[in-house]
Write a protein that holds these residues in place. Structure first.
Motif, PDB file in Angstrom:
ATOM      1  N   ASP A 164      -1.630 -25.246  18.177  1.00 26.10           N
ATOM      2  CA  ASP A 164      -3.245 -25.791  17.357  1.00 26.10           C
ATOM      3  C   ASP A 164      -4.155 -25.594  18.271  1.00 26.10           C
ATOM      4  O   ASP A 164      -4.104 -26.190  19.529  1.00 26.10           O
ATOM      5  N   GLY A 165      -5.459 -25.206  17.863  1.00 23.14           N
ATOM      6  CA  GLY A 165      -6.508 -25.073  18.785  1.00 23.14           C
ATOM      7  C   GLY A 165      -7.133 -26.276  19.066  1.00 23.14           C
ATOM      8  O   GLY A 165      -8.044 -26.314  20.069  1.00 23.14           O
ATOM      9  N   LEU A 166      -6.689 -27.300  18.285  1.00 24.96           N
ATOM     10  CA  LEU A 166      -7.260 -28.511  18.326  1.00 24.96           C
ATOM     11  C   LEU A 166      -6.359 -29.831  19.131  1.00 24.96           C
ATOM     12  O   LEU A 166      -6.897 -30.872  19.015  1.00 24.96           O
ATOM     13  N   GLY A 167      -5.424 -29.235  19.332  1.00 26.66           N
ATOM     14  CA  GLY A 167      -4.070 -30.151  20.013  1.00 26.66           C
ATOM     15  C   GLY A 167      -3.498 -30.969  19.078  1.00 26.66           C
ATOM     16  O   GLY A 167      -2.684 -31.804  19.564  1.00 26.66           O
ATOM     17  N   ASP A 168      -3.561 -30.781  17.782  1.00 27.03           N
ATOM     18  CA  ASP A 168      -2.702 -31.353  16.670  1.00 27.03           C
ATOM     19  C   ASP A 168      -1.246 -30.590  16.537  1.00 27.03           C
ATOM     20  O   ASP A 168      -1.233 -29.344  16.650  1.00 27.03           O
ATOM     21  N   PRO A 169      -0.459 -31.392  16.223  1.00 26.31           N
ATOM     22  CA  PRO A 169       0.860 -30.809  15.784  1.00 26.31           C
ATOM     23  C   PRO A 169       0.867 -29.642  14.879  1.00 26.31           C
ATOM     24  O   PRO A 169       0.156 -29.737  13.691  1.00 26.31           O
ATOM     25  N   GLN A 170       1.342 -28.656  15.117  1.00 27.06           N
ATOM     26  CA  GLN A 170       1.233 -27.289  14.065  1.00 27.06           C
ATOM     27  C   GLN A 170       2.948 -26.539  14.186  1.00 27.06           C
ATOM     28  O   GLN A 170       3.187 -26.613  15.395  1.00 27.06           O
TER      29      GLN A 170
END
Length: 260
Positions: free
Chosen positions: A129-135
């Motif tokens: 994820d580009g914002l650092g959230d789990p994906q």
């Protein structure tokens, strides 16, 4: 199996009289300035037996929309909650609250987890994820056919492992808007793409061995995105240029029949 593009990153898969959705949304007002409801998004063709979400950003997890189409008790398979405090998780908290409020049957799944849901076999595969959230990304199999869904992943080094386990794919749905994000909670900002651009999406499609490479995660009919969200100007045109014969651009609401 046949697959339909529902708009933004949403798709609907249909097989054996059952259907599931991935990243189905009907309200993008958290992302678009001056959001116009009903533009650029389609509902699935009927009740849905399962929902898969790649991550809990509000433009990929719309609990209100899911509650309106899911059969009672239908699973909503999702990644783990975000790490850190409420500031770190600000981009996922809205979806977390909405999932709980609608009392949906949300289940956290791990990478490489498999589930059989009616005629579908679904597998959660790695994503970044580009914002650092789990994906997560998703592999969906039915009727001897296989589809990949890439959420809004960045380009990463897991493509080859996914390909060795699942390639070839009949279709790969890949983000192609090349978003650069300047978010208040992520400072100083980065000029690096937070989601794949058309060139990277085409490269991923080649590695995955996709027969049909379908660009998604772009919207050309809505007003300007929120400040700090900048995309490539022509995702469809650039994707066709880079993906060549693999490119299969779908209009919102258009089906792709994988038997052909």
């Amino acid at each position: 199996m046949r697959v339909r593009r529902l708009g933004w990153a949403g798709i609907e898969a249909e097989a054996g009289g059952a259907r599931l959705v991935i990243d189905y949304v009907q309200d993008l007002s958290p992302l678009f300035t001056g959001w116009r409801p009903g533009i650029g998004l389609m509902p699935p063709g009927g009740k849905v037996t399962a929902a898969l979400v790649t991550h809990l950003h509000r433009d990929h997890t719309d609990a209100t929309a899911l509650a309106g189409v899911l059969t009672p008790g239908a699973p909503v398979l999702r990644p783990a909650p975000g790490l850190g405090d409420d500031v770190d998780n600000v981009t996922t908290l809205l979806s977390e609250h909405e999932l709980a409020g609608h009392q949906l049957a949300a289940e956290v799944v791990d990478i490489w987890s498999e589930r059989e849901i009616g005629p579908f076999r679904v597998t959660a595969v790695p994503s970044v994820d580009g914002l650092g959230d789990p994906q997560l990304n998703w592999v969906v199999e039915a009727d001897g056919q296989r589809v990949f869904h890439g959420g809004d992943t960045m380009f990463h080094g897991w493509w080859w492992l996914v390909a060795r386990r699942f390639s070839p794919f009949d279709a790969a749905f890949l983000p192609a808007n090349g978003a650069v994000v300047n978010a208040p909670h992520l400072q100083p900002p980065s000029p690096v793409l937070a989601a794949m651009d058309p060139f990277q999406a085409a490269a991923a499609a080649t590695i995955l061995g996709a027969r049909h490479a379908v660009p998604m995660h772009y919207e050309q009919e809505q007003p300007v995105k929120l400040p700090g969200y900048v995309e490539v100007a022509d995702p469809e045109g650039e994707f066709r240029e880079h993906a060549g014969q693999r490119a299969h651009v779908l209009a919102v609401g258009e089906w792709l029949d994988l038997d052909y």
